[in-house]
Design a protein around this motif. Structure first.
Motif, PDB file in Angstrom:
ATOM      1  N   TYR A 365     -28.014  32.482 -15.754  1.00 16.78           N
ATOM      2  CA  TYR A 365     -26.913  31.689 -16.517  1.00 16.78           C
ATOM      3  C   TYR A 365     -25.952  32.823 -17.284  1.00 16.78           C
ATOM      4  N   ILE A 368     -23.534  34.485 -14.949  1.00 12.53           N
ATOM      5  CA  ILE A 368     -22.463  33.847 -14.393  1.00 12.53           C
ATOM      6  C   ILE A 368     -21.447  33.426 -15.680  1.00 12.53           C
ATOM      7  N   SER A 372     -17.496  34.732 -15.690  1.00 19.49           N
ATOM      8  CA  SER A 372     -16.432  33.767 -15.911  1.00 19.49           C
ATOM      9  C   SER A 372     -15.745  34.315 -16.977  1.00 19.49           C
ATOM     10  N   GLN A 394     -12.746  31.820 -10.488  1.00 22.12           N
ATOM     11  CA  GLN A 394     -13.987  31.187 -10.568  1.00 22.12           C
ATOM     12  C   GLN A 394     -14.425  30.994 -12.033  1.00 22.12           C
ATOM     13  N   HIS A 396     -16.860  28.998 -15.248  1.00 16.22           N
ATOM     14  CA  HIS A 396     -17.986  28.269 -15.533  1.00 16.22           C
ATOM     15  C   HIS A 396     -18.079  27.282 -16.629  1.00 16.22           C
ATOM     16  N   ARG A 474     -12.994  27.894  -7.593  1.00 14.66           N
ATOM     17  CA  ARG A 474     -14.375  27.947  -7.550  1.00 14.66           C
ATOM     18  C   ARG A 474     -15.069  27.726  -8.956  1.00 14.66           C
ATOM     19  N   SER A 476     -18.738  26.993 -11.294  1.00 21.64           N
ATOM     20  CA  SER A 476     -20.197  26.790 -11.356  1.00 21.64           C
ATOM     21  C   SER A 476     -20.427  25.775 -12.602  1.00 21.64           C
ATOM     22  N   SER A 478     -23.639  24.260 -15.311  1.00 21.52           N
ATOM     23  CA  SER A 478     -24.802  24.488 -15.796  1.00 21.52           C
ATOM     24  C   SER A 478     -25.049  23.160 -16.702  1.00 21.52           C
ATOM     25  N   GLU A 508     -20.967  24.816  -7.479  1.00 25.27           N
ATOM     26  CA  GLU A 508     -22.348  25.314  -7.665  1.00 25.27           C
ATOM     27  C   GLU A 508     -22.807  24.489  -9.065  1.00 25.27           C
ATOM     28  N   SER A 510     -26.173  24.399 -11.239  1.00 24.31           N
ATOM     29  CA  SER A 510     -27.429  25.147 -11.711  1.00 24.31           C
ATOM     30  C   SER A 510     -28.042  24.620 -13.161  1.00 24.31           C
ATOM     31  N   HIS A 592     -30.732  24.815  -8.003  1.00 21.06           N
ATOM     32  CA  HIS A 592     -29.554  25.410  -7.793  1.00 21.06           C
ATOM     33  C   HIS A 592     -29.022  24.575  -6.442  1.00 21.06           C
ATOM     34  N   ARG A 594     -25.467  24.257  -4.210  1.00 18.97           N
ATOM     35  CA  ARG A 594     -24.159  24.802  -3.845  1.00 18.97           C
ATOM     36  C   ARG A 594     -23.382  24.117  -2.727  1.00 18.97           C
TER      37      ARG A 594
END
Length: 676
Positions: A365, A368, A372, A394, A396, A474, A476, A478, A508, A510, A592, A594
């Motif tokens: 965590y 990423i 970011s 990308q 987050h 992209r 991600s 959480s 993704e 996570s 996870h 993706r």
């Protein structure tokens, strides 16, 4: 001239009428107790002419620098208070508690001072009245160190010959001292005993008299910096280590717990104590000690520097959101006294594996989030609301629900409202760690039919990417491990739907280990709750205002779901996505997920961040992703709830127009009790 203290004694003050009717034995005991606590005896000044000494006699003289000139018949010139060479009295029956002082007095009285030359073969302790000696000694023990120093210096000053003085025409080489008590010349051992000091302490006071005259003694190290003192450079190095450790491992949780209200506090995980962090400091110091020009500090000094230099960095108390697995392992290990060695080893191995997985997910965590932040600094446009999939970068995001709030709410709340259930407001936050901002979705109770499940989460995620995203290709995400809200097939299917529609190239999801899910949204919720406690709120607009004012630099951004410009549309995503995608097998064990546009309909799952990915195809045959799901009809508050708010909450409000207005529906026949 002899100088000594006098202690005045008084006769018994027990009234006669109080003792006339008692027996004589009890009166005697009462008199003993009275004398013990209130009785004092006078040290009568005896004439110095009672005993004559020659000017040339050395029987009561002492040289400070020559211990062989002490005129005693025995060599027991050690600590008078301790007197190791004097055997205790075993055949005596003391009439008072046998404390240390009483034993010292009895031992000295029995063994005497040892000198026999001053009083015609009698020691000083037997030649002088014992009661005077004890009373004077007790009075000296009650004095402070400075007072006793001055008292002894005055007495030594009148009978001391220094090298500056002359005797018989010759210059004296060493100081010479004569000791007196109650007008009698005494030996140094007896003089030290009556003053409650060691013989060497008397010598030290005498030397101080020659150098400093009549002032109390001061320690030689007073005002000097010890050779082992911590330098400023070393203090700064320890502070830098603690601050670096706090920035690396600190949890974003200020304001959430009642014990940590300050927004500047950095809370460290409770799995390590200060002693554990000190061991990390020692390891870092030993690995690169050639670069440092100072020594390694101790644990107590490390804690003191931490408290002085970094008081805002604290170890969080493990009191909330405890991990169930951790508690079970700790309980089994602490109560495993009857387990075999193999069972204990298995328990420790399982606990270590769990902690290892927690650290793996937490490090992932943080990693990423750092990526970011670096990518965000390189963006040309840092404004929200960019078109989807328009920026090749990308970023987050983290999202979670907060605890609901009740309104109307006042900082000075009236008592009866605590027994009622005011109107409810749910809060859902989507945080972007790169700029440090969070969107607060404020959901009124009239949207209760949507609930806090998969449809509401997916609808607000869709709204966020449509109006508040930065256009990243992209992304991600959480979230916590709550299967009813976040970790479900609907949210995973929504990610597949977005990449298949070209709204993202890669997504993704996570999750951290259950019970260890403190992350960025909790930090923003904590800021808001600090402001909430001191706010007066009567409407949804007032709630949005508290969110905006909870952060001075605009880190908290409110978003009303019924905003006229950017309304949130709640749709039935679960039914819509269930027709397109199959459920993920063994969904709960993975952390996870993706999905990428290169493999539409395929999700790559991992149990933990360091595990290999497993490919799972979820796309059903002959299905497409054209169109949007159907919207959910908002039913609003039911009549019972409307009348409850009007009748029970409205009288306790200052303005009931927004939270509990007069219903325009008929009153229900049966009263309903609502729970908070």
């Amino acid at each position: 001239m002899a100088s000594q203290c006098s202690i005045t004694s008084t006769a018994s003050t027990i009234p006669y009428e109080e003792t006339s009717f008692l027996n004589q034995e009890f009166v005697d005991e009462l008199e003993i107790v009275h004398q013990l606590y209130f009785g004092n005896s006078e040290l009568n000044d005896s004439s110095p002419n009672d005993v004559y000494f020659s000017e040339e006699s050395d029987d009561n003289f002492d040289d400070d620098n020559d211990d062989e000139n002490i005129h005693l018949d025995c060599s027991n010139d050690e600590n008078v208070n301790q007197q190791p060479e004097i055997e205790p009295i075993h055949n005596s029956t003391p009439s008072r508690p046998c404390d240390r002082e009483y034993v010292l007095q009895e031992n000295f009285k029995s063994n005497t001072c040892g000198c026999t030359r001053l009083f015609n073969g009698k020691p000083c302790s037997e030649a002088i009245e014992w009661e005077k000696v004890i009373n004077y000694r007790l009075s000296c023990l009650e004095k402070s160190k400075e007072e006793l120093d001055l008292l002894i210096k005055v007495q030594l000053f009148h009978h001391r010959k220094t090298p500056d003085s002359k005797s018989s025409g010759n210059v004296r080489q060493r100081p010479h001292q004569t000791y007196f008590f109650a007008g009698f010349a005494v030996c140094r051992t007896f003089f030290a005993f009556v003053h409650g000091l060691h013989r060497k302490t008397i010598d030290s006071i005498a030397k101080s008299l020659d150098t400093d005259f009549l002032v109390p003694r001061t320690h030689g190290n007073k005002g000097m910096v010890p050779h082992n003192a911590v330098t400023l450079e070393q203090t700064q190095a320890v502070k830098h280590f603690i601050v670096t450790y706090g920035s690396q491992y600190g949890l974003p949780l200020p304001g959430r717990l009642p014990n940590y209200r300050s927004e500047k506090n950095v809370l460290l995980p409770s799995d390590k104590t200060k002693a554990d962090i000190y061991q990390l400091y020692c390891t870092a110091f030993d690995s690169d000690n050639e670069r440092f020009s100072y020594r390694k500090i101790s644990l107590s000094t490390f804690k003191r520097i931490w408290l002085e230099q970094c008081p805002n960095i604290m170890i969080m108390k493990p009191s909330t959101d405890l991990c169930l697995k951790c508690q079970k392992h700790v309980y089994k290990i602490s109560h495993g006294g009857n387990l075999s060695e193999e069972e204990k080893e298995m328990l420790l191995s399982c606990y270590y594996e769990h902690v290892k997985n927690v650290k793996t997910q937490r490090d992932y965590y943080r990693n990423i989030c750092e990526i970011s932040k670096i990518n965000f600094l390189q963006l040309n446009t840092k404004e929200r609301g960019q078109p989807p999939c328009s920026v090749d970068t990308q970023l987050h995001y983290s999202f979670d629900y907060a605890q609901q709030v009740l309104y109307p709410h006042y900082s000075q709340q009236v008592g009866p409202i605590f027994f009622k259930t005011p109107r409810k407001c749910q809060c859902f936050g989507i945080s972007c760690e790169a700029p440090g901002t969070q969107i607060f979705y404020l959901i009124d109770e009239k949207y209760a039919c949507v609930g806090k499940g998969e449809n509401s989460v997916t609808s607000m995620l869709h709204h966020h990417f449509q109006f508040h995203a930065y256009g990243e290709k992209r992304v991600s995400l959480s979230m916590d491990n709550c299967s009813g809200q976040n970790k479900n097939n609907t949210v995973i299917g929504y990610g597949l739907w977005r990449v298949m529609r070209g709204l993202h190239d890669e997504i993704e999801f996570s999750m951290m280990e259950a019970g260890h899910t403190k992350f960025s949204p909790d930090w923003h919720f904590g800021l808001w709750k600090v402001r909430w406690r001191h706010s007066d709120v009567e409407s949804m607009d007032d709630i949005a205002k508290t969110v905006q004012e909870s952060s001075r630099k605009g880190y908290n951004i409110p978003q009303l779901v019924d905003d006229p410009d950017k309304p949130v549309v709640f749709s039935d995503w679960s039914t819509y996505l269930r027709k397109i995608f199959k459920p993920v097998p063994a969904l709960k064990k993975y952390h996870h997920f993706r999905m990428t546009s290169e493999r539409p309909g395929v999700v790559f799952v991992r149990q933990y961040a360091n595990d290999p990915e497993v490919e799972v195809n979820l796309l059903k045959r002959n299905c497409d992703v054209i169109g949007l799901p159907e919207t959910i009809d908002i039913l609003g508050l039911d009549p019972a709830r409307q009348w409850y708010l009007y009748e029970e909450i409205s009288p306790l409000c200052r303005n009931s127009e927004f939270a509990c207005p007069l219903p325009n529906v008929a009153r229900p026949c049966k009263k309903v009790k609502f729970e908070k």
